[in-house]
Motif scaffolding. Sequence first.
Motif, short mmCIF file in Angstrom:
data_model
loop_
_atom_site.label_atom_id
_atom_site.label_comp_id
_atom_site.label_asym_id
_atom_site.label_seq_id
_atom_site.Cartn_x
_atom_site.Cartn_y
_atom_site.Cartn_z
N UNK A 1 0.80 -1.23 0.00
CA UNK A 1 0.00 0.00 0.00
C UNK A 1 0.83 1.27 0.00
N UNK A 2 2.06 1.17 -0.50
CA UNK A 2 2.91 2.35 -0.57
C UNK A 2 3.66 2.61 0.72
N UNK B 1 21.25 3.96 -0.35
CA UNK B 1 21.55 4.92 0.71
C UNK B 1 20.36 5.02 1.65
N UNK B 2 20.63 5.01 2.96
CA UNK B 2 19.54 5.04 3.93
C UNK B 2 19.00 6.45 4.12
N UNK B 3 17.68 6.56 4.18
CA UNK B 3 17.01 7.85 4.39
C UNK B 3 15.65 7.63 5.02
N UNK B 4 14.85 8.67 5.04
CA UNK B 4 13.52 8.58 5.64
C UNK B 4 12.52 9.29 4.74
N UNK B 5 11.32 8.72 4.61
CA UNK B 5 10.28 9.34 3.80
C UNK B 5 9.84 10.64 4.47
N UNK B 6 10.09 11.77 3.81
CA UNK B 6 9.71 13.06 4.38
C UNK B 6 8.45 13.63 3.74
N UNK B 7 8.05 13.07 2.58
CA UNK B 7 6.82 13.53 1.94
C UNK B 7 6.30 12.44 1.00
N UNK B 8 5.01 12.17 1.08
CA UNK B 8 4.37 11.23 0.17
C UNK B 8 3.70 12.05 -0.94
N UNK B 9 4.32 12.05 -2.11
CA UNK B 9 3.78 12.82 -3.23
C UNK B 9 2.59 12.09 -3.85
N UNK B 10 2.75 10.78 -4.02
CA UNK B 10 1.67 9.90 -4.47
C UNK B 10 2.04 8.50 -4.01
N UNK B 11 1.22 7.51 -4.36
CA UNK B 11 1.56 6.15 -3.93
C UNK B 11 2.68 5.55 -4.78
N UNK B 12 3.22 6.34 -5.71
CA UNK B 12 4.32 5.87 -6.55
C UNK B 12 5.52 6.83 -6.53
N UNK B 13 5.42 7.93 -5.80
CA UNK B 13 6.51 8.90 -5.77
C UNK B 13 6.63 9.52 -4.38
N UNK B 14 7.91 9.69 -3.94
CA UNK B 14 8.15 10.12 -2.57
C UNK B 14 9.37 11.05 -2.50
N UNK C 1 23.56 14.50 4.95
CA UNK C 1 23.80 15.69 4.14
C UNK C 1 22.71 16.75 4.32
N UNK C 2 21.66 16.39 5.10
CA UNK C 2 20.53 17.29 5.32
C UNK C 2 19.95 17.74 3.98
N UNK C 3 19.77 16.74 3.09
CA UNK C 3 19.24 17.02 1.76
C UNK C 3 18.04 16.11 1.47
N UNK C 4 17.19 16.57 0.54
CA UNK C 4 16.04 15.79 0.11
C UNK C 4 16.12 15.51 -1.39
N UNK C 5 15.61 14.33 -1.79
CA UNK C 5 15.53 13.97 -3.20
C UNK C 5 14.23 13.22 -3.44
N UNK C 6 13.73 13.27 -4.67
CA UNK C 6 12.52 12.55 -5.03
C UNK C 6 12.85 11.22 -5.68
N UNK C 7 12.03 10.20 -5.37
CA UNK C 7 12.25 8.85 -5.89
C UNK C 7 10.92 8.21 -6.28
N UNK C 8 11.00 7.31 -7.28
CA UNK C 8 9.87 6.48 -7.64
C UNK C 8 9.80 5.30 -6.68
N UNK C 9 8.63 4.68 -6.61
CA UNK C 9 8.41 3.57 -5.69
C UNK C 9 9.45 2.46 -5.89
N UNK C 10 9.75 2.12 -7.16
CA UNK C 10 10.65 1.00 -7.43
C UNK C 10 12.11 1.33 -7.09
N UNK C 11 12.40 2.59 -6.76
CA UNK C 11 13.77 2.96 -6.37
C UNK C 11 13.97 2.88 -4.85
#
Length: 280
Positions: free
Chosen positions: A215-216, A232-245, A252-262
Motif C-alpha cells: 500500500x505504498x 543509501x539510507x534515508x527517511x520518507x519526508x513527503x508522500x507525493x503519491x503512492x508511486x513517488x516520494x 547531508x541534510x538534503x532531500x531527493x525525489x524517488x519512484x516507488x521502485x527505487x
Amino acid sequence: MEIPKTMPYTKGTQIEVAKLEDDSIIAWLPAVVAKTIWKNNLLVEYTVSNRDGIALSEEIVNAKHVRPCPPHASTISFHITDEVEAFQGDGWWLGVITEVHPELRYTFKSAHSGEEVQLDQKLLRLQYDWVDGQWKQASQNVSKVKFTRGVKVEVSSDDEGFRGAWFEGTIIKSVDGKFVVEYATLKDEDEISPLTEPVEARHIRPSPPHIPVMNGFKLLDEVDAFCNDGWWVGVISKVISNQRYTVYFRPWKEEMEFEHEQLRLHCDWMGGRWMRASPK
C-alpha cells in the motif's frame, strides 16, 4: 529461576506469563500487572478475544513464571530448524520453522501439538531466554552465513563519498582472508567492465530479503533509496503519491525525489539476522 528479594514488576508493567503443561513452557501470554501480592505473587490481566469482542481476564501467578516483554526489534529472515515463537490466539506459542516460502512466509510447527501452519513473518519471532536480567538468544538460532562463490552480497566502503552506501555484487572467490567481489553497477576504469576488487568480510553482508510494500510507503518510513549506483539510507519526508516520494538524507541534510521502485524498506544485518525496528 531464583526470585529476587525485591519485586521487579510494578502495577501497569507489561509482561509475559508462561503457559505451562507438565511443568514445561508451551507459550508466553502477554499481560499487564494489576497488583503485586505478598510472597512473590502477581495479579495479572490478560486481553482475551471472544465472540463478543475483547475482554479482560485476571489471574494470580508466581513471579518466577513471568518475564519482561522481549525487545521490539523484529527478525525478518528465518531459517529451517530455527526455534521460534508464533503468535496464535492470544499468545506466543513455541515451535520451529520447517519450511521457507516466498514473500516472507514460513511453515511453523508447534512444539506443543505438532501441527504445522503457514504464517507471515510478522507473526513470528526468534526464541529468546530471560537469564539473569538479560535476553539471550538460543545458540542454535545464531546464524552463520558463508560467503562462497556465486553468493549475492552487498558491500560497504570507508572511502570518502561512499560511506553509508551499500553496493550490490557477487562473490567470485576468497583470497588471503578477503573476498573478491564483482559489482553489479560499479564499473572498472574502462567504464564498461564490472569493477572487481578484494573486500574484507566486515564490509560484506548478504543481499536483503524482498519486503513487499503493498500500500505504498508511509511518512517517516526508514528506507533505502537507490541512487549513484548504490543503496543509501534515508527517511520518507513527503508522500507525493503512492508511486513517488521525497526522501530526506540525514548525513547531508538534503532531500531527493524517488519512484516507488527505487526504494525499499530499510533493515539492518545484526547477529547474522536481518532485523527491522518495530513501528512502536
